[in-house]
Design an enzyme around this catalytic site. Structure first.
Site, PDB file in Angstrom:
ATOM      1  CE  LYS A  55     -13.438  23.495  -2.203  1.00 32.07           C
ATOM      2  NZ  LYS A  55     -14.646  22.676  -2.295  1.00 32.07           N
ATOM      3  NE  ARG A 126     -21.560  16.461  -1.871  1.00 30.82           N
ATOM      4  CZ  ARG A 126     -22.347  15.405  -2.038  1.00 30.82           C
ATOM      5  NH1 ARG A 126     -22.103  14.548  -2.998  1.00 30.82           N
ATOM      6  NH2 ARG A 126     -23.362  15.197  -1.257  1.00 30.82           N
ATOM      7  CB  CYS A 150     -13.138  15.054  -2.263  1.00 32.60           C
ATOM      8  SG  CYS A 150     -12.096  16.410  -2.778  1.00 32.60           S
ATOM      9  NE  ARG A 155     -18.866  14.696   0.027  1.00 31.54           N
ATOM     10  CZ  ARG A 155     -18.062  15.669  -0.372  1.00 31.54           C
ATOM     11  NH1 ARG A 155     -17.187  15.467  -1.303  1.00 31.54           N
ATOM     12  NH2 ARG A 155     -18.143  16.868   0.168  1.00 31.54           N
ATOM     13  N   PRO A 156     -24.356  10.918   1.204  1.00 29.55           N
ATOM     14  CG  PRO A 156     -25.486  10.242   3.131  1.00 29.55           C
ATOM     15  CD  PRO A 156     -24.105  10.511   2.592  1.00 29.55           C
ATOM     16  CB  ILE A 157     -28.498  14.088  -1.279  1.00 27.85           C
ATOM     17  CG1 ILE A 157     -29.223  13.117  -2.233  1.00 27.85           C
ATOM     18  CG2 ILE A 157     -27.145  14.470  -1.839  1.00 27.85           C
ATOM     19  CD1 ILE A 157     -29.737  13.820  -3.493  1.00 27.85           C
ATOM     20  CG  ASP A 158     -30.102  11.069   4.322  1.00 26.60           C
ATOM     21  OD1 ASP A 158     -28.902  11.187   3.963  1.00 26.60           O
ATOM     22  OD2 ASP A 158     -30.442  11.096   5.518  1.00 26.60           O
ATOM     23  CD  GLN A 159     -30.937  14.325   7.334  1.00 28.21           C
ATOM     24  OE1 GLN A 159     -31.626  15.143   7.950  1.00 28.21           O
ATOM     25  NE2 GLN A 159     -31.195  13.019   7.377  1.00 28.21           N
ATOM     26  NE  ARG A 431     -12.457  19.586  -6.873  1.00 32.91           N
ATOM     27  CZ  ARG A 431     -12.812  19.007  -5.721  1.00 32.91           C
ATOM     28  NH1 ARG A 431     -12.302  17.844  -5.391  1.00 32.91           N
ATOM     29  NH2 ARG A 431     -13.683  19.555  -4.919  1.00 32.91           N
TER      30      ARG A 431
HETATM   31  C1  UD1 Z   1     -19.263  20.473   2.630  1.00 31.10           C
HETATM   32  C2  UD1 Z   1     -17.987  21.002   2.034  1.00 31.10           C
HETATM   33  C3  UD1 Z   1     -16.819  20.071   2.333  1.00 31.10           C
HETATM   34  C4  UD1 Z   1     -16.727  19.810   3.836  1.00 31.10           C
HETATM   35  C5  UD1 Z   1     -18.083  19.377   4.408  1.00 31.10           C
HETATM   36  C6  UD1 Z   1     -18.073  19.276   5.912  1.00 31.10           C
HETATM   37  C7  UD1 Z   1     -18.648  22.233   0.061  1.00 31.10           C
HETATM   38  C8  UD1 Z   1     -18.736  22.286  -1.416  1.00 31.10           C
HETATM   39  N1  UD1 Z   1     -18.153  21.124   0.595  1.00 31.10           N
HETATM   40  O1  UD1 Z   1     -19.542  19.228   2.006  1.00 31.10           O
HETATM   41  O2  UD1 Z   1     -15.625  20.703   1.877  1.00 31.10           O
HETATM   42  O3  UD1 Z   1     -15.783  18.775   4.057  1.00 31.10           O
HETATM   43  O4  UD1 Z   1     -19.102  20.317   4.044  1.00 31.10           O
HETATM   44  O5  UD1 Z   1     -17.678  20.482   6.488  1.00 31.10           O
HETATM   45  O6  UD1 Z   1     -18.971  23.169   0.761  1.00 31.10           O
HETATM   46  N2  UD1 Z   1     -24.821  13.731   5.358  1.00 31.10           N
HETATM   47  C9  UD1 Z   1     -25.879  12.852   5.436  1.00 31.10           C
HETATM   48  N3  UD1 Z   1     -27.005  13.122   4.703  1.00 31.10           N
HETATM   49  C10 UD1 Z   1     -27.107  14.219   3.898  1.00 31.10           C
HETATM   50  C11 UD1 Z   1     -26.021  15.120   3.838  1.00 31.10           C
HETATM   51  C12 UD1 Z   1     -24.887  14.845   4.576  1.00 31.10           C
HETATM   52  O7  UD1 Z   1     -25.828  11.847   6.130  1.00 31.10           O
HETATM   53  O8  UD1 Z   1     -28.162  14.411   3.268  1.00 31.10           O
HETATM   54  C13 UD1 Z   1     -23.597  13.453   6.149  1.00 31.10           C
HETATM   55  C14 UD1 Z   1     -22.371  13.241   5.268  1.00 31.10           C
HETATM   56  O9  UD1 Z   1     -22.274  11.891   4.851  1.00 31.10           O
HETATM   57  C15 UD1 Z   1     -21.266  13.629   6.209  1.00 31.10           C
HETATM   58  C16 UD1 Z   1     -21.882  14.761   7.045  1.00 31.10           C
HETATM   59  O10 UD1 Z   1     -23.285  14.626   6.889  1.00 31.10           O
HETATM   60  O11 UD1 Z   1     -20.971  12.559   7.062  1.00 31.10           O
HETATM   61  C17 UD1 Z   1     -21.476  16.135   6.629  1.00 31.10           C
HETATM   62  O12 UD1 Z   1     -21.706  16.318   5.268  1.00 31.10           O
HETATM   63  P1  UD1 Z   1     -22.044  17.756   4.650  1.00 31.10           P
HETATM   64  O13 UD1 Z   1     -21.867  18.796   5.704  1.00 31.10           O
HETATM   65  O14 UD1 Z   1     -23.350  17.691   3.950  1.00 31.10           O
HETATM   66  O15 UD1 Z   1     -20.894  17.933   3.592  1.00 31.10           O
HETATM   67  P2  UD1 Z   1     -20.979  18.573   2.145  1.00 31.10           P
HETATM   68  O16 UD1 Z   1     -22.003  19.665   2.127  1.00 31.10           O
HETATM   69  O17 UD1 Z   1     -21.054  17.484   1.133  1.00 31.10           O
END
Ligand code: UD1
Length: 461
Positions: A55, A126, A150, A155-159, A431
């Site tokens: 997935k 997501r 989920c 789940r922020p997107i700052d990065q 899902r």
């Molecule tokens: C993806 C996976 C999810 C998995 C996760 C971690 C998909 C669709 N989903 O989710 O199944 O559980 O990887 O392996 O592939 N973070 C920040 N800022 C950001 C982005 C992330 O602080 O801009 C933090 C998140 O809050 C979290 C960590 O980084 O604590 C990891 O998140 P991330 O690897 O981005 O997870 P997803 O891509 O959402």
């Protein structure tokens, strides 16, 4: 579950996708009845199971086809709702999507238009964050609704934003939409991530492949799905090196072309079956995996007394004695995956001794513990750690699939418990798991899917 219509043409089954809007219209005319999974627990799982496509690789790769503006054929696509949604989004954006059999899809993105992804659908997935990078890469601008997924933490997107800005884009997040523009075009640059993020790494790759010049990503996610995305894009003509290592280097190219590509096997689905085998005291051959991706879990299961035997692309997992306690800490790959944490914690509820499970990736991923307690599990959550005192036996109960992986954990709990368990809200499980009920039944589980009666529905909602 699959919502496309099938028709036969020569030897292939061709499935034509109906546009999201048409399907939505059709759905309003039928009353959708909830389904539940009912398990009579106690049967050790025995036999073999084939693992579906991953997935978390399929979603970014499906979205990445937008960058090609061409025809891509993706093989080994899992038949799951998240993939259906991703295909519906692309179709709504103007792509032509054609299923060939159950696990191959042909996607032509020549006519995809900027800013046309339906926000209602984007908010359920997501993986729709990847639309930002793909639109930005293709059109030099993106307009996408807030992604869903989920409820396991902030789940922020700052990065993601930091990476787009490094490439020369301006980002605004008003009115429930993410708008990104790069009027001067995207320019390759250095991106250093403050935290390891799968989504931000994939989005940076998507935005950078067609940018001018060289992009260097430091502290990227090293997950196998990042490598798969890079391999797919390279097959389309991109120039990406270092995916899966500490530094990814992308030399921008002018154009990508379509290709045929096969998605890697789902390490989380494989891990779920491996854990279920141990939880039920069974012996299961998990076929079609990349054993290296499973190293971390295999080592943990062996530490607990299970046997894991590797034969080519199969792992044979068995555990005839009660498993021993262990400690688990979730980490980015190659550490223990957060997506196997609920399943592993459920297994540890039956282990001999006290185990500690520490969640370091998402801050809100122990909500399922209340459900396990209904079955007699002895679990206490203290901050980021669940302290689990193993019990001899769990007993069947009515359970809720809180989210995708917690839902899979409930299935494992039901398989291992004595008596009957009913699992509600199974759309969460569907899902991300392809045919989970049928696959488990073939392994000897007493499991079925059935409709929730209206009176029962009223009682649980
Ligand atoms: C993806 C996976 C999810 C998995 C996760 C971690 C998909 C669709 N989903 O989710 O199944 O559980 O990887 O392996 O592939 N973070 C920040 N800022 C950001 C982005 C992330 O602080 O801009 C933090 C998140 O809050 C979290 C960590 O980084 O604590 C990891 O998140 P991330 O690897 O981005 O997870 P997803 O891509 O959402």
């Amino acid at each position: 579950m699959l919502q496309y219509t099938e028709r036969k043409k020569s030897d292939n089954t061709i499935c034509s996708y109906t546009a999201f809007s048409h399907r939505k219209e059709a759905q309003t005319r039928v009353t959708v009845m909830e389904e539940k999974i009912v398990i009579n627990g106690g049967n050790p799982l025995r036999g073999s199971v084939s693992i579906s496509g991953f997935k978390n690789a399929a979603l970014p790769i499906i979205v990445a086809t937008v960058l090609t503006g061409d025809v891509c054929v993706l093989e080994n696509i899992p038949a799951i709702r998240d993939v259906e949604k991703a295909l519906e989004i692309l179709e709504a954006m103007g792509a032509s999507v054609r299923m060939i059999g159950r696990t191959t899809v042909e996607i032509d993105t020549a006519n995809v238009e900027y800013g046309t992804s339906p926000a209602a659908l984007v908010s359920k997935l997501r993986g729709s964050t990847y639309l930002i990078g793909a639109e930005l890469g293709r059109f030099g601008k993106a307009h996408v609704g807030w992604p869903g997924g989920c409820d396991i933490g902030n789940r922020p997107i700052d990065q993601h934003i930091k990476a787009f800005e490094a490439l020369g884009a301006t980002v605004s997040t008003d009115n429930g939409f993410i708008d990104v523009t790069a009027p001067e075009g995207l320019k390759g640059n250095s991106i250093y991530f403050d935290t390891t993020s799968v989504g931000a790494t994939a989005n940076s790759i998507l935005a950078a492949v067609l940018a001018e010049g060289v992009t260097v990503i430091e502290n990227p996610a090293k997950e196998p799905h990042i490598v798969d995305l890079a391999n797919f894009l390279n097959t389309c003509g991109a120039s990406i090196t270092g995916a899966g290592t500490d530094v990814i280097k992308i030399k921008g190219v002018n154009k990508l072309h379509g290709c045929t590509y096969s998605i890697i096997p789902d390490m989380i689905e494989a891990g779920t079956f491996m854990i279920a085998a141990v939880a039920t005291g069974g012996r299961v051959r998990v076929d079609g995996v990349i054993p290296k991706h499973m190293d971390c879990l295999s080592a943990k299961l062996e530490e607990m007394g299970a046997t894991v035997e590797e034969i080519d692309d199969s792992l044979i997992v068995s555990c005839l004695e009660r498993p021993e306690k262990t400690n688990v800490k979730t980490l980015p790959y190659p550490g223990f995956p957060t997506d196997l944490q609920p399943q592993m914690a459920t297994l540890l509820c039956l282990a001999n001794g006290v185990s500690h499970v520490t969640e370091t990736v998402f801050e809100n991923r122990f909500k399922y513990v209340d459900e396990l307690q209904k079955m007699g599990a002895k679990v206490r959550v203290d901050g980021k750690t669940a302290i689990i005192e193993g019990v001899d036996q769990l007993s069947g109960a009515d359970l809720k699939a809180i989210d995708l992986r917690a839902g899979a954990a409930m299935v494992i709990a039901g398989l291992a418990a004595s008596g009957t368990s009913s699992i509600y809200n199974i759309s969460s499980i569907e899902r991300g798991y392809d045919n989970i009920v049928e696959k488990l039944r073939a392994l000897g589980a007493d499991i079925k899917k059935t409709y929730v009666a209206p009176a029962e529905q009223a009682a649980i909602s």
